[in-house]
Design an enzyme around this catalytic site. Structure first.
Site, PDB file in Angstrom:
ATOM      1  N   ASN A  97      -7.971  -5.309  -7.278  1.00  0.00           N
ATOM      2  CA  ASN A  97      -9.389  -4.710  -7.977  1.00  0.00           C
ATOM      3  C   ASN A  97      -9.769  -3.394  -7.413  1.00  0.00           C
ATOM      4  O   ASN A  97     -10.218  -2.589  -8.278  1.00  0.00           O
ATOM      5  CB  ASN A  97     -10.469  -5.787  -7.768  1.00  0.00           C
ATOM      6  CG  ASN A  97     -10.424  -6.743  -8.867  1.00  0.00           C
ATOM      7  OD1 ASN A  97      -9.484  -6.832  -9.811  1.00  0.00           O
ATOM      8  ND2 ASN A  97     -11.321  -7.862  -8.701  1.00  0.00           N
ATOM      9  N   GLU A  99     -17.465 -11.149  -8.945  1.00  0.00           N
ATOM     10  CA  GLU A  99     -17.044 -10.973 -10.454  1.00  0.00           C
ATOM     11  C   GLU A  99     -17.919 -11.592 -11.386  1.00  0.00           C
ATOM     12  O   GLU A  99     -17.499 -11.858 -12.583  1.00  0.00           O
ATOM     13  CB  GLU A  99     -15.784 -11.069 -10.711  1.00  0.00           C
ATOM     14  CG  GLU A  99     -14.642 -10.613  -9.670  1.00  0.00           C
ATOM     15  CD  GLU A  99     -14.665  -9.128  -9.480  1.00  0.00           C
ATOM     16  OE1 GLU A  99     -15.335  -8.415 -10.117  1.00  0.00           O
ATOM     17  OE2 GLU A  99     -14.512  -8.707  -8.139  1.00  0.00           O
ATOM     18  N   SER A 133     -17.047  -4.636  -1.968  1.00  0.00           N
ATOM     19  CA  SER A 133     -15.660  -4.770  -1.195  1.00  0.00           C
ATOM     20  C   SER A 133     -15.057  -3.462  -1.049  1.00  0.00           C
ATOM     21  O   SER A 133     -15.350  -2.638  -2.015  1.00  0.00           O
ATOM     22  CB  SER A 133     -14.950  -5.671  -2.367  1.00  0.00           C
ATOM     23  OG  SER A 133     -15.347  -6.854  -2.652  1.00  0.00           O
ATOM     24  N   PHE A 135     -16.220  -0.655  -6.248  1.00  0.00           N
ATOM     25  CA  PHE A 135     -16.985  -0.507  -7.374  1.00  0.00           C
ATOM     26  C   PHE A 135     -18.216  -1.349  -7.044  1.00  0.00           C
ATOM     27  O   PHE A 135     -18.212  -2.101  -6.510  1.00  0.00           O
ATOM     28  CB  PHE A 135     -16.389  -1.206  -8.638  1.00  0.00           C
ATOM     29  CG  PHE A 135     -16.190  -2.491  -8.677  1.00  0.00           C
ATOM     30  CD1 PHE A 135     -15.035  -3.193  -8.162  1.00  0.00           C
ATOM     31  CD2 PHE A 135     -17.004  -3.480  -9.059  1.00  0.00           C
ATOM     32  CE1 PHE A 135     -14.852  -4.532  -7.839  1.00  0.00           C
ATOM     33  CE2 PHE A 135     -16.885  -4.922  -9.040  1.00  0.00           C
ATOM     34  CZ  PHE A 135     -15.865  -5.428  -8.100  1.00  0.00           C
TER      35      PHE A 135
END
Ligand code: FAD
Length: 387
Positions: free
Chosen positions: A88, A367, A158, A123
């Site tokens: 990701n 998420e 993360s 992100f």
């Protein structure tokens, strides 16, 4: 089972499986115990092309697609859910956003180093007081003559504190809530940005997680992705892709827990026989089998849909949230049942069951939580009232 994989996709699975077993498994236990993030592993994954599945060749990618990406993520997570997270950070979050909404300059500048792992991505949506309710985020981006000034903080991110680039969501017009959110592609060394590690967490110890503070961070005008106010739409696009990867990794963990438990149940002797002879153990294994098979098929279907958007005709958000919800629950269920089948040995650290048990819990949160996935799924159930 090949499930109609192409030759190339089957090769990706073989390469990912081999790397997970030879390049990650030998050190994963020590790395997790030492809370060690090994960037050599991430660079090796880059060399194998694991972060280039969605980008075209001109940026260094192969454009093999999301099904290939999910297969690779599934195999890596079977040995290390921590290194599974990198799919990701390096690929699904930033690259998918820049490919869909970025300028040519942003793509050319940021995608190649993410694919080669010369840059490390993150992100950032979540804040200390806003998780599921992202439209209430408090981080702001004030427009000035030559760009924007960011203030605020992000939590549980993360890749922090090792991230060198990141896609950061902030409010350019807080009163408009989700219509006032914007996305920025930012170099994490920009003055005013501070990254700090969260050192105490349940699992994923080889995957750094942290906090980012923005204190009067000036970014140029061309840092914005899309237009001011596009942030929520961009975040939804991104989450479709990051959720799919999360679903794939959770299906991988469910399968690994099943494999370990099946092997142990065949080996372990009690009452003069293998414990697999006991019907209650068979019941546990049969349910674990069904759960991980179902989780995998949901992932493959959602990935196929994302790779075939023109045939599907619309965003496959329903299928992705279904796969994400089911995968997370299957991973937790499988780890829980494996713990029981292993008895004391599951509770100890000689086997990786306790690690999967801890790591699997993250899939129910990241998420978008399991409740949020069910909310997205249920949105499709309202029928239009006549008259
Ligand atoms: C290891 C880890 C890594 C992460 N990495 C990132 C990252 O890289 N980037 C990032 O931005 N974030 C990241 N997160 C944050 C994660 O996405 C959020 O924690 C998650 O979205 C949930 O937010 P919250 O923890 O604030 O929970 P809350 O939103 O406060 O929710 C608390 C509880 O209420 C429930 N709830 C909330 N709203 C509703 C509703 N409408 N209906 C029903 N139930 C509801 C939730 O399901 C949950 O059970 C990470 C988190 C972890 C643990």
């Amino acid at each position: 089972m090949d499930f109609g994989l192409t030759r190339e996709q089957a090769m990706v699975r073989g390469a990912a499986r081999e790397f997970a077993q030879k390049g990650i498994a030998p050190t994963v236990g020590d790395d997790e115990r030492g809370h060690c993030y090994n960037d050599k592993i991430v660079k090796e994954m880059a060399k194998l092309g694991f972060f280039g599945f969605i980008a075209p060749e001109r940026y260094g990618g192969t454009e093999m697609g999301y099904l290939a990406a999910t297969i690779a993520a599934m195999e890596i997570a079977k040995e290390s859910p921590s290194y599974g997270v990198t799919f990701n950070l390096q690929m699904n979050a930033i690259q998918s956003v820049l490919l869909a909404f970025g300028t040519e300059e942003q793509r050319a500048r940021y995608i190649p180093p993410l694919i080669s792992a010369d840059a490390y991505g993150c992100f950032a949506l979540t804040e200390a007081d806003t998780g599921s309710d992202i439209a209430s985020m408090l981080t702001t981006a004030r427009e000035i003559d030559d760009g924007f000034v960011l203030n605020g903080s992000k939590m549980w991110i993360s890749g922090v504190p090792v991230a060198t680039v990141g896609i950061i969501y902030a409010m350019t017009d807080p009163e408009k809530r989700h219509r006032g959110m914007s996305a920025f592609m930012i170099d994490m060394q920009t003055p005013g940005i501070e990254q700090c590690a969260i050192t105490e967490k349940l699992g994923l110890h080889s995957s750094p997680t942290g906090e980012i503070v923005f204190a009067d961070v000036r970014v140029p005008r061309d840092a914005i992705v899309g237009k001011p106010g596009d942030g929520f739409k961009i975040a939804m696009h991104m989450l479709d892709r990051t959720r799919l990867s999360c679903a794939a990794r959770s299906a991988g963990v469910a399968e690994k827990c099943f494999d370990l438990a099946k092997h142990y149940a065949n080996e372990r002797q009690q009452f003069g026989q293998s414990i697999i002879n006991f019907q209650m153990i068979q019941d546990q294994l049969a349910r674990m089998w069904c759960e991980h098979e179902a989780a995998k098929l949901l992932v493959f279907k959602a990935a196929w849909m994302l790779d075939n958007l023109e045939k599907v005709g619309g965003r496959p958000t329903l299928q992705i949230s279904t796969a994400k919800y089911y995968g997370a629950e299957a991973a937790v269920m499988a780890a829980n049942e494996a713990m029981k089948i292993f008895g004391s040995y599951g509770y100890g650290t000689e086997y990786p069951i306790e690690r999967f048990y801890r790591d699997a819990k993250s899939y129910q949160i990241v998420e978008g939580t399991s409740n949020i996935q069910k909310t997205i799924i249920a949105r499709n159930f309202f029928e239009e009232k006549k008259g």
